[in-house]
Design a protein around this motif. Structure first.
Motif, PDB file in Angstrom:
ATOM      1  N   GLU A 130      16.205  -0.664  14.292  1.00 52.74           N
ATOM      2  CA  GLU A 130      16.220  -2.014  14.852  1.00 52.74           C
ATOM      3  C   GLU A 130      15.584  -1.958  16.227  1.00 52.74           C
ATOM      4  OE1 GLU A 130      20.417  -2.730  14.594  1.00 52.74           O
ATOM      5  OE2 GLU A 130      20.162  -4.094  12.908  1.00 52.74           O
ATOM      6  N   LEU A 131      14.849  -2.988  16.541  1.00 55.91           N
ATOM      7  CA  LEU A 131      14.192  -3.061  17.848  1.00 55.91           C
ATOM      8  C   LEU A 131      14.683  -4.332  18.533  1.00 55.91           C
ATOM      9  CD1 LEU A 131      11.814  -1.707  19.545  1.00 55.91           C
ATOM     10  CD2 LEU A 131      10.394  -3.526  18.606  1.00 55.91           C
ATOM     11  N   LEU A 158       9.611   1.177  21.489  1.00 55.49           N
ATOM     12  CA  LEU A 158       9.900   2.265  20.561  1.00 55.49           C
ATOM     13  C   LEU A 158       8.621   3.067  20.346  1.00 55.49           C
ATOM     14  CD1 LEU A 158      11.894   3.473  18.322  1.00 55.49           C
ATOM     15  CD2 LEU A 158      10.635   2.021  16.738  1.00 55.49           C
ATOM     16  N   ALA A 159       8.706   4.388  20.546  1.00 50.26           N
ATOM     17  CA  ALA A 159       7.549   5.232  20.279  1.00 50.26           C
ATOM     18  C   ALA A 159       7.722   5.892  18.922  1.00 50.26           C
ATOM     19  CB  ALA A 159       7.413   6.291  21.363  1.00 50.26           C
ATOM     20  N   VAL A 160       6.665   5.924  18.148  1.00 49.15           N
ATOM     21  CA  VAL A 160       6.666   6.660  16.891  1.00 49.15           C
ATOM     22  C   VAL A 160       5.720   7.825  17.100  1.00 49.15           C
ATOM     23  CG1 VAL A 160       6.247   6.551  14.420  1.00 49.15           C
ATOM     24  CG2 VAL A 160       7.048   4.515  15.617  1.00 49.15           C
ATOM     25  N   VAL A 161       6.248   9.039  17.096  1.00 52.55           N
ATOM     26  CA  VAL A 161       5.394  10.194  17.367  1.00 52.55           C
ATOM     27  C   VAL A 161       5.327  11.114  16.157  1.00 52.55           C
ATOM     28  CG1 VAL A 161       5.943  10.118  19.836  1.00 52.55           C
ATOM     29  CG2 VAL A 161       7.185  11.681  18.347  1.00 52.55           C
ATOM     30  N   GLY A 162       4.298  11.909  16.136  1.00 53.30           N
ATOM     31  CA  GLY A 162       4.078  12.826  15.028  1.00 53.30           C
ATOM     32  C   GLY A 162       2.612  13.194  15.004  1.00 53.30           C
ATOM     33  N   GLU A 163       2.290  14.232  14.255  1.00 54.72           N
ATOM     34  CA  GLU A 163       0.901  14.653  14.211  1.00 54.72           C
ATOM     35  C   GLU A 163       0.128  13.803  13.202  1.00 54.72           C
ATOM     36  OE1 GLU A 163       2.141  18.415  11.351  1.00 54.72           O
ATOM     37  OE2 GLU A 163       1.980  18.637  13.517  1.00 54.72           O
ATOM     38  N   SER A 164      -1.170  14.040  13.096  1.00 55.87           N
ATOM     39  CA  SER A 164      -1.988  13.306  12.126  1.00 55.87           C
ATOM     40  C   SER A 164      -1.408  13.517  10.734  1.00 55.87           C
ATOM     41  CB  SER A 164      -3.423  13.831  12.138  1.00 55.87           C
ATOM     42  OG  SER A 164      -3.910  13.834  13.439  1.00 55.87           O
ATOM     43  N   GLY A 165      -1.330  12.445   9.973  1.00 60.64           N
ATOM     44  CA  GLY A 165      -0.821  12.563   8.614  1.00 60.64           C
ATOM     45  C   GLY A 165       0.693  12.493   8.528  1.00 60.64           C
ATOM     46  N   SER A 166       1.345  12.209   9.646  1.00 63.23           N
ATOM     47  CA  SER A 166       2.806  12.188   9.631  1.00 63.23           C
ATOM     48  C   SER A 166       3.346  10.876   9.065  1.00 63.23           C
ATOM     49  CB  SER A 166       3.340  12.397  11.045  1.00 63.23           C
ATOM     50  OG  SER A 166       2.880  11.364  11.884  1.00 63.23           O
ATOM     51  N   GLY A 167       2.456   9.893   8.929  1.00 67.44           N
ATOM     52  CA  GLY A 167       2.900   8.609   8.378  1.00 67.44           C
ATOM     53  C   GLY A 167       3.172   7.577   9.440  1.00 67.44           C
ATOM     54  N   LYS A 168       2.884   7.908  10.708  1.00 69.65           N
ATOM     55  CA  LYS A 168       3.225   6.970  11.774  1.00 69.65           C
ATOM     56  C   LYS A 168       2.350   5.723  11.729  1.00 69.65           C
ATOM     57  CE  LYS A 168       0.818   9.703  15.398  1.00 69.65           C
ATOM     58  NZ  LYS A 168      -0.111  10.449  14.551  1.00 69.65           N
ATOM     59  N   THR A 169       1.090   5.889  11.405  1.00 68.10           N
ATOM     60  CA  THR A 169       0.217   4.711  11.334  1.00 68.10           C
ATOM     61  C   THR A 169       0.539   3.874  10.094  1.00 68.10           C
ATOM     62  OG1 THR A 169      -1.469   5.821  12.609  1.00 68.10           O
ATOM     63  CG2 THR A 169      -2.183   3.950  11.306  1.00 68.10           C
ATOM     64  N   THR A 170       0.877   4.551   8.994  1.00 66.15           N
ATOM     65  CA  THR A 170       1.309   3.815   7.802  1.00 66.15           C
ATOM     66  C   THR A 170       2.512   2.952   8.140  1.00 66.15           C
ATOM     67  OG1 THR A 170       0.517   5.527   6.311  1.00 66.15           O
ATOM     68  CG2 THR A 170       2.205   4.056   5.453  1.00 66.15           C
ATOM     69  N   LEU A 171       3.459   3.541   8.859  1.00 69.20           N
ATOM     70  CA  LEU A 171       4.652   2.791   9.249  1.00 69.20           C
ATOM     71  C   LEU A 171       4.260   1.588  10.109  1.00 69.20           C
ATOM     72  CD1 LEU A 171       7.712   2.403   9.506  1.00 69.20           C
ATOM     73  CD2 LEU A 171       7.678   3.964  11.450  1.00 69.20           C
ATOM     74  N   LEU A 186       6.291   5.460  28.394  1.00 74.05           N
ATOM     75  CA  LEU A 186       6.333   4.059  27.955  1.00 74.05           C
ATOM     76  C   LEU A 186       7.600   3.648  27.228  1.00 74.05           C
ATOM     77  CD1 LEU A 186       2.802   3.232  26.483  1.00 74.05           C
ATOM     78  CD2 LEU A 186       3.788   2.457  28.636  1.00 74.05           C
ATOM     79  N   SER A 187       8.208   4.587  26.520  1.00 78.02           N
ATOM     80  CA  SER A 187       9.203   4.135  25.546  1.00 78.02           C
ATOM     81  C   SER A 187      10.635   4.371  25.987  1.00 78.02           C
ATOM     82  CB  SER A 187       8.959   4.832  24.203  1.00 78.02           C
ATOM     83  OG  SER A 187       9.302   6.192  24.294  1.00 78.02           O
ATOM     84  N   HIS A 188      11.527   3.557  25.436  1.00 74.84           N
ATOM     85  CA  HIS A 188      12.953   3.773  25.621  1.00 74.84           C
ATOM     86  C   HIS A 188      13.504   4.678  24.537  1.00 74.84           C
ATOM     87  CE1 HIS A 188      12.241  -0.322  27.360  1.00 74.84           C
ATOM     88  NE2 HIS A 188      12.812   0.286  28.361  1.00 74.84           N
ATOM     89  N   ARG A 189      13.007   4.448  23.333  1.00 73.61           N
ATOM     90  CA  ARG A 189      13.528   5.202  22.195  1.00 73.61           C
ATOM     91  C   ARG A 189      12.367   5.777  21.422  1.00 73.61           C
ATOM     92  NH1 ARG A 189      16.335   2.559  18.063  1.00 73.61           N
ATOM     93  NH2 ARG A 189      15.508   0.515  18.619  1.00 73.61           N
ATOM     94  N   MET A 190      12.630   6.813  20.631  1.00 69.60           N
ATOM     95  CA  MET A 190      11.547   7.299  19.800  1.00 69.60           C
ATOM     96  C   MET A 190      11.988   7.735  18.420  1.00 69.60           C
ATOM     97  SD  MET A 190      10.437  10.591  22.024  1.00 69.60           S
ATOM     98  CE  MET A 190       9.530  11.555  20.843  1.00 69.60           C
ATOM     99  N   LEU A 246       8.372  -7.524  27.159  1.00 65.87           N
ATOM    100  CA  LEU A 246       7.828  -7.353  25.810  1.00 65.87           C
ATOM    101  C   LEU A 246       8.585  -6.287  25.036  1.00 65.87           C
ATOM    102  CD1 LEU A 246       4.033  -7.039  26.597  1.00 65.87           C
ATOM    103  CD2 LEU A 246       5.171  -8.961  25.504  1.00 65.87           C
ATOM    104  N   SER A 247       8.637  -6.459  23.742  1.00 66.86           N
ATOM    105  CA  SER A 247       9.046  -5.373  22.871  1.00 66.86           C
ATOM    106  C   SER A 247       7.780  -4.737  22.333  1.00 66.86           C
ATOM    107  CB  SER A 247       9.862  -5.892  21.696  1.00 66.86           C
ATOM    108  OG  SER A 247      10.995  -6.554  22.177  1.00 66.86           O
ATOM    109  N   ALA A 248       7.840  -3.446  22.065  1.00 62.86           N
ATOM    110  CA  ALA A 248       6.634  -2.801  21.575  1.00 62.86           C
ATOM    111  C   ALA A 248       6.976  -1.658  20.634  1.00 62.86           C
ATOM    112  CB  ALA A 248       5.795  -2.283  22.741  1.00 62.86           C
ATOM    113  N   VAL A 249       6.108  -1.455  19.662  1.00 64.26           N
ATOM    114  CA  VAL A 249       6.150  -0.255  18.832  1.00 64.26           C
ATOM    115  C   VAL A 249       4.852   0.475  19.122  1.00 64.26           C
ATOM    116  CG1 VAL A 249       6.278   0.683  16.513  1.00 64.26           C
ATOM    117  CG2 VAL A 249       7.502  -1.433  17.057  1.00 64.26           C
ATOM    118  N   VAL A 250       4.961   1.672  19.679  1.00 64.47           N
ATOM    119  CA  VAL A 250       3.782   2.426  20.097  1.00 64.47           C
ATOM    120  C   VAL A 250       3.661   3.678  19.245  1.00 64.47           C
ATOM    121  CG1 VAL A 250       2.616   3.538  22.036  1.00 64.47           C
ATOM    122  CG2 VAL A 250       4.244   1.699  22.466  1.00 64.47           C
ATOM    123  N   VAL A 251       2.561   3.792  18.539  1.00 67.47           N
ATOM    124  CA  VAL A 251       2.306   5.014  17.785  1.00 67.47           C
ATOM    125  C   VAL A 251       1.485   5.946  18.661  1.00 67.47           C
ATOM    126  CG1 VAL A 251       0.826   5.903  15.952  1.00 67.47           C
ATOM    127  CG2 VAL A 251       2.506   4.150  15.443  1.00 67.47           C
TER     128      VAL A 251
END
Lengths: 303, 264, 234
Positions: free
Chosen positions: B34-35, B41-54, B224-228, B209-214
């Motif tokens: 929930e945001l 919210l930061a979504v981190v991971g390497e290439s192919g981790s699914g972060k952009t799909t999310l 940038l983020s509060h949570r990840m 603002l709320s944000a989801v940052v990949v």
């Protein structure tokens, strides 16, 4: 159809009847949804794309043996394109042709609307090169169709904004976008914006055919056609400083003609038929060819 | 780190079991979070981790295979994004949301002026006064530190950092409540990155603002983020407060990620 | 005075997956409480887990076992089980943290870094900035540095900026992680005064202070962390 034509081997007006039916269905749909681009199965015509194949197919589909056809190109009845298309229908349909606007029942045009007001008994057929008004800003056809469907027309104003930002005023002078019946934004084909007000609430049916792009659209008679603009940069038509050099008409669209290599030039009616009729009625402009009236010119408005 | 302006109501965005397959291949599986308003919210991971799909599933650019994404509309109602009709969804995307692409050329109209790029969203929601649109564009260029003298230049002549800042201005002009960012600092020089990060941080704070940052860059996430959310192979590996995940990583993969950061 | 902060049976281990899952015990069964107006200092040798306890209270480290209870207005929040959102709210309103090291943010001036906690708590910007300047002046940060980002400051200057930031807002609970390390005597005295003011205003303070002199002057109690050592000294 008529077999009296010397070219009996052509079907009337060149296209076969099934094709004409298909095109008529597209036209009916276009009339039912003013300004909406209806796809149709554009045929190969005996002329290259860009020479009016869309307009020709529309004309061929609506023409009857009793129709009187007028064809203009840039307002003129005697340019190559106009002469060729007129000849084409004389040959394949055997219909009467004319250059007089008021005598014509079907007028096919490239780039102009006649100066003489049209009537309820007339149909104006436009040759359209690019039917999609948002094409240059959004090249994806699937996207522009969606934008039409959802009435997302912010992009059209981006184009006008760019004009003002670069030129200080809306510099688009032809193919000036319009909104039809408060719904679809439409490219009025490359007519000068001077003619946009004539499209609004016109008694004549206006049909638009784009052969290469395979689209037909329409403005039914007495339909609201509004040119897009900004509150602080309202739509305005071109104005001309002097009247027609041949017939002295004012408030008409003029073409610039270069006379010599010393900067001499004149402005004359773009609508040749209108100009001729006025001269026949005795109107004379500054450079009118009648030598007996030269003193008219010397007394004329110019210093 | 700026702290969010919390309000007591429901979250702004809620993802429940969001899963996306590409055929039999996993894009992302079973992502829930929930945001709240003002949260980043930061979504981190390497290439192919699914972060952009999310990110694409959340922003409705991609339809999830299963799962629900809900958003609190301005009227306060929580709506399932994939139950909205296309007109509603597109209106949301160009008014209440922003999307900042990694490559600014994907988010800008490269052949129209900076002013028109910023003004487009305003015109799309019915602004019809040229002077007012231009004034607003000027003020936004100023906010993102672009010389207002460049307002009539098109972004092809802009540097990478300027283009990215222009893209941000273009997104923020309608006062959105939620911004999606896909590697917003990717491909920029370090000094340009720092400037952009600081600007983003300021704007997010200033407008609540709320944000989801990949991002694959943990430093960006920290700043940038509060949570990840840490992702790998389409799965969520670890979630939590950003400083908690970075300072006390639990999952083996997160420990590896954190220990792989180059220290300057 | 009411209890503001209370730890019950708090234990913490690090599991080092990169070293074959080695378990590194940090602290075990920590029991402590801090009342309003009190300054409690954690004592014990280095590596005994003092900083880890502060970080768990701040929510920076996770707490696997036990309870960390914080009085937040008229309710009690258990940090060990709180959601990230609750912890963020506590950090905004309730718990302040003064650490040794400043995490400098590119392009943000010392003045703004110090004023930020006030602005977040709703203080008018001009007011917050003027209070920040007073605080920087009090900690002898040269005025010419106020408008600059602290990334290039000396270690001592950065630390004083951070102390100013930590003390500026009125948090009911303040965690002090070696605030006086490497400060000169004059600045140590300023910190001592600041702590005394906080105590007088009813804040609960929990700190790590190696400086015996400062500890002497501000601590009401010293808790020996040896009692909670996860691995008793051999």
């Amino acid at each position: 159809m008529t077999a009296t034509s010397e070219t009996w081997s052509y079907n009337f007006a060149y296209l076969d009847e099934q094709t004409k039916r298909m095109i008529r269905r597209a036209i009916l749909k276009a009339i039912a949804i003013p300004g909406y681009q209806v796809p149709f199965a554009s045929r190969e015509m005996p002329m290259p794309y860009g020479w009016g194949t869309g307009g020709v197919q529309v004309t061929a589909s609506i023409l009857g043996p009793d129709d009187v056809l007028k064809v203009i190109d840039q307002g003129s009845d005697d340019t190559t394109n106009a002469v060729a298309i007129r000849g084409f229908f004389e040959k394949t349909a055997g219909v009467a042709t004319t250059t007089a606007t008021e005598e014509a029942s079907v007028i096919q045009t490239r780039h102009r609307i006649p100066e003489t007001p049209l009537s309820e008994t007339q149909v104006l057929v436009y040759q359209v090169p690019i039917p999609e008004p948002m094409r240059y800003l959004e090249p994806r056809e699937a996207e522009t169709r969606k934008m039409h469907a959802l009435q997302e027309y912010g992009l059209m104003h981006v184009k006008l904004y760019e004009d003002i930002a670069r030129h200080g005023h809306i510099a688009t002078t032809y193919a000036y976008p319009v909104k039809v019946s408060g719904r679809y934004v439409m490219d009025p084909s490359p007519t000068p914006k001077f003619d946009n007000p004539k499209m609004d609430n016109s008694p004549a049916l206006q049909l638009f055919g784009a052969g290469r792009e395979k689209r037909i659209y329409a403005v039914p008679p007495f339909t609201q056609v509004t040119s897009l603009d900004f509150e602080d940069h309202p739509f305005a038509v071109q104005t001309f400083e002097e009247p027609c050099a041949l017939c002295a008409a004012e408030g008409v669209f003029l073409d610039e003609v270069v006379l010599d290599d010393r900067g001499g030039r004149m402005f004359v009616c773009s609508d040749t038929n209108h100009c001729e009729e006025r001269r026949a009625a005795g109107h004379r402009g500054r450079l009118s060819g009648d030598p007996t009236k030269t003193e008219d010119a010397s007394q004329g408005e110019r210093p | 780190m700026n702290l969010p302006v919390f309000d007591d109501g429901a979250p702004l965005l809620r993802a429940s079991g969001v899963t996306r397959y590409y055929g039999t291949r996993i894009g992302c599986t079973d992502v829930s979070f929930e945001l709240w308003p003002g949260e980043v919210l930061a979504v981190v991971g390497e290439s192919g981790s699914g972060k952009t799909t999310l990110l694409n599933c959340l922003s409705t650019r991609l339809v999830p295979t299963s799962g629900v994404v809900e958003y609190r509309m301005r009227d306060g109602a929580m709506r399932d994004l994939f139950q909205l009709n296309e007109a509603e969804r597109r209106l949301l995307m160009r008014t209440d949301w922003g999307f900042v692409h990694q490559n600014p050329a994907d988010g800008l109209r490269m052949t129209v002026s900076a002013g028109a790029n910023v003004g487009e969203r305003l015109m799309a929601v019915g602004a019809r006064n040229y002077g007012a649109i231009r004034g607003e564009a000027e003020s936004w260029l100023d906010k993102v530190e672009i010389d207002t003298g460049r307002i009539d230049d098109d972004p092809r002549g802009f540097s990478g950092g300027m283009r990215q800042r222009l893209q941000i201005a273009r997104n923020l002009v309608t006062g959105p409540r939620l911004i999606f960012m896909d590697e917003p600092t990717g491909g920029l020089d370090v000094s340009v990155q720092a400037r952009l990060l600081d600007l983003l941080r300021q704007l997010v704070g200033e407008f609540g603002l709320s944000a989801v940052v990949v991002t694959h860059d943990l430093a960006v996430a920290r700043l940038l983020s509060h949570r990840m959310i840490v992702m790998r192979g389409g799965n969520v590996i670890e979630t939590g407060l950003t400083d908690q995940v970075l300072d006390d990583p639990r999952a083996p993969y997160t420990q590896l990620l954190v220990s792989s950061i180059l220290q300057v | 005075m009411p209890t503001r902060l209370c730890l019950n049976g708090v234990s913490k281990n690090f599991v080092m997956h990169l070293q074959g899952g080695a378990v590194l015990p940090v602290v075990a069964e920590v029991e402590l409480a801090v009342a309003a107006g009190e300054c409690v200092v954690l004592g014990g040798r280095s590596g005994i887990g003092k900083s880890s306890v502060l970080k768990m209270i701040y929510g920076n480290y996770r707490c696997e076992e036990g309870q960390i209870l914080i009085t937040d207005g008229d309710r009690i929040v258990n940090v060990a089980t709180a959601s990230p959102r609750e912890i963020l709210a506590l950090r905004k309103e309730t718990i302040g943290y003064v650490s040794q090291f400043l995490r400098a943010i590119p392009r943000v001036s010392a003045r703004d870094i110090v004023a930020e906690p006030l602005i977040e708590r709703g203080v008018e910007r001009d007011d917050a900035v003027s209070r920040a300047e007073d605080m920087l002046a009090r900690l002898n940060v040269p005025e010419k540095l106020w408008g600059l980002p602290p990334a290039t400051f000396s270690g001592g200057e950065q630390q004083r900026v951070n102390i100013a930031r930590g003390f500026i807002a009125d948090f009911p609970i303040l965690l002090l992680d070696e605030p006086t390390a490497s400060l000169d005597a004059a600045n140590r005295a300023v910190v001592v005064d600041l702590v005394k003011e906080k105590k007088a205003s009813g804040a609960a303070l929990l700190g790590i202070l190696h400086d015996a002199d400062v500890r002497e002057r501000i601590a009401d109690r010293v808790i020996d962390m040896e009692a909670f050592a996860a691995e008793k000294a051999a």
